[in-house]
Design an enzyme around this catalytic site. Sequence first.
Site, PDB file in Angstrom:
ATOM      1  CG  ASP A  55      29.670  26.598  37.677  1.00  0.00           C
ATOM      2  OD1 ASP A  55      29.744  26.754  38.908  1.00  0.00           O
ATOM      3  OD2 ASP A  55      30.278  25.706  37.061  1.00  0.00           O
ATOM      4  CG  HIS A  57      29.939  27.153  32.368  1.00  0.00           C
ATOM      5  ND1 HIS A  57      31.251  26.855  32.054  1.00  0.00           N
ATOM      6  CD2 HIS A  57      29.620  26.394  33.448  1.00  0.00           C
ATOM      7  CE1 HIS A  57      31.705  25.950  32.901  1.00  0.00           C
ATOM      8  NE2 HIS A  57      30.744  25.662  33.765  1.00  0.00           N
ATOM      9  CG  ASP A  73      33.622  26.524  36.066  1.00  0.00           C
ATOM     10  OD1 ASP A  73      34.859  26.667  36.155  1.00  0.00           O
ATOM     11  OD2 ASP A  73      33.082  25.400  36.001  1.00  0.00           O
ATOM     12  CG  ASP A 111      35.759  26.961  28.612  1.00  0.00           C
ATOM     13  OD1 ASP A 111      36.173  27.566  27.608  1.00  0.00           O
ATOM     14  OD2 ASP A 111      36.517  26.429  29.441  1.00  0.00           O
ATOM     15  NE  ARG A 112      31.078  22.510  30.126  1.00  0.00           N
ATOM     16  CZ  ARG A 112      31.490  21.345  29.639  1.00  0.00           C
ATOM     17  NH1 ARG A 112      31.053  20.955  28.456  1.00  0.00           N
ATOM     18  NH2 ARG A 112      32.318  20.573  30.324  1.00  0.00           N
ATOM     19  CG  ASN A 162      36.458  23.191  36.619  1.00  0.00           C
ATOM     20  OD1 ASN A 162      35.493  23.853  37.013  1.00  0.00           O
ATOM     21  ND2 ASN A 162      36.326  22.254  35.700  1.00  0.00           N
ATOM     22  CG  HIS A 163      35.503  25.342  32.613  1.00  0.00           C
ATOM     23  ND1 HIS A 163      35.508  24.857  31.318  1.00  0.00           N
ATOM     24  CD2 HIS A 163      34.844  24.431  33.347  1.00  0.00           C
ATOM     25  CE1 HIS A 163      34.857  23.716  31.274  1.00  0.00           C
ATOM     26  NE2 HIS A 163      34.440  23.428  32.504  1.00  0.00           N
ATOM     27  CG  HIS A 177      34.740  26.355  40.857  1.00  0.00           C
ATOM     28  ND1 HIS A 177      33.665  26.988  40.295  1.00  0.00           N
ATOM     29  CD2 HIS A 177      34.938  25.217  40.120  1.00  0.00           C
ATOM     30  CE1 HIS A 177      33.223  26.279  39.261  1.00  0.00           C
ATOM     31  NE2 HIS A 177      33.977  25.211  39.143  1.00  0.00           N
ATOM     32  NE  ARG A 223      33.142  17.169  39.002  1.00  0.00           N
ATOM     33  CZ  ARG A 223      32.364  18.021  38.319  1.00  0.00           C
ATOM     34  NH1 ARG A 223      32.623  18.266  37.050  1.00  0.00           N
ATOM     35  NH2 ARG A 223      31.358  18.633  38.918  1.00  0.00           N
ATOM     36  CG  HIS A 282      32.975  21.898  40.270  1.00  0.00           C
ATOM     37  ND1 HIS A 282      33.524  22.120  39.022  1.00  0.00           N
ATOM     38  CD2 HIS A 282      33.470  20.694  40.682  1.00  0.00           C
ATOM     39  CE1 HIS A 282      34.321  21.106  38.706  1.00  0.00           C
ATOM     40  NE2 HIS A 282      34.297  20.223  39.697  1.00  0.00           N
TER      41      HIS A 282
END
Length: 322
Positions: A74, A76, A102, A105-106, A134-135, A185, A236, A263
């Site tokens: 990740d 991000h 990923d 995001d963030r 997943n993002h 992932h 989750r 992940h």
Amino acid sequence: MWDLQATYRNFSFNRLRPVQLDEWINRLLSTKLDDNFLLYCHEVETLCKAAVKVFTKEPCLLKLDPANYHIVGDVHGQYQDLQHIIETHGLPPATKYIFLGDYVDRGPRSLEVMSLLLAMKLRWPEHVHLLRGNHETSSMSQVYGFKNECLRRCGEYIWQGFVEVFNVMPLVAHIAPPTSTLLVHGGISPHFQHLDEIEKKISKPIDWTPTGNNILTDLLWSDPCHKVERWAHSPRGTSFHWGLAAAKSFMELNGLQRIVRAHTAEATGYGVMGEKHEIVTVFSAPNYQGGNGDGCVMVLEANGSYRMEQMHKMQLQVAAAG
């Protein structure tokens, strides 16, 4: 088996010649955090359109030959850390990369992260492999920051262009013996046993929606858990936790020695499960969400051995994207 070289040999990149991609990559790598724009919006749009063509031709399950791969978890939107990874590990063709998803995001600069990775993929398609996280979905990226970043810096059409990219990205990579490694992932799934089922049951383009349990959800969302023997519902609220017994059964059926996934944030940048480290988690975003964790890049040798190269946490002054 998917013919990697034939796929890229037959693809026409139209106006995106190597010299143009080299210029964009150099521009992206040389840019500092206080700069407002790294690429013009129309250049980002061009990258997206070209990447859709490339990823559409790739299968959901990449079948790769043994080689030395640098595996990145990740990111991000932490663009400075991605720059550090590339500067430390080198550019292709000297280095082969597998990124585990990923990317967005963030963090504050997902646009730069995606632009650099797509430019590298287009420039060196046989040396850079990008799996979906997943993002990399419309539902997640419009909630956790990427859509808003696109709106602020370019426009909604850029986010929509990236969603089209996400929907055709490969999901899994399998490195042939003697490496015998699966890269994904999230993780494995109770909804399939054999790797060839992925191609049979998933067709691209495909978007992910947070409803129901299916193979796509598990590949993007599931997690290993020391406390679980086989399967348990994930805290989750999506997909499953899976234990070492479930993993070993799956690995035996598919002739695998190891599963490498991302992940999950890890304090040291990586985590392992099993006496022989059959399950390895790689997380490449140090200081994730203001925390004190390290990041890591896994260097996987052709013979199946590996080493972890940590990125130690730093106190960074992160500039807001312009």
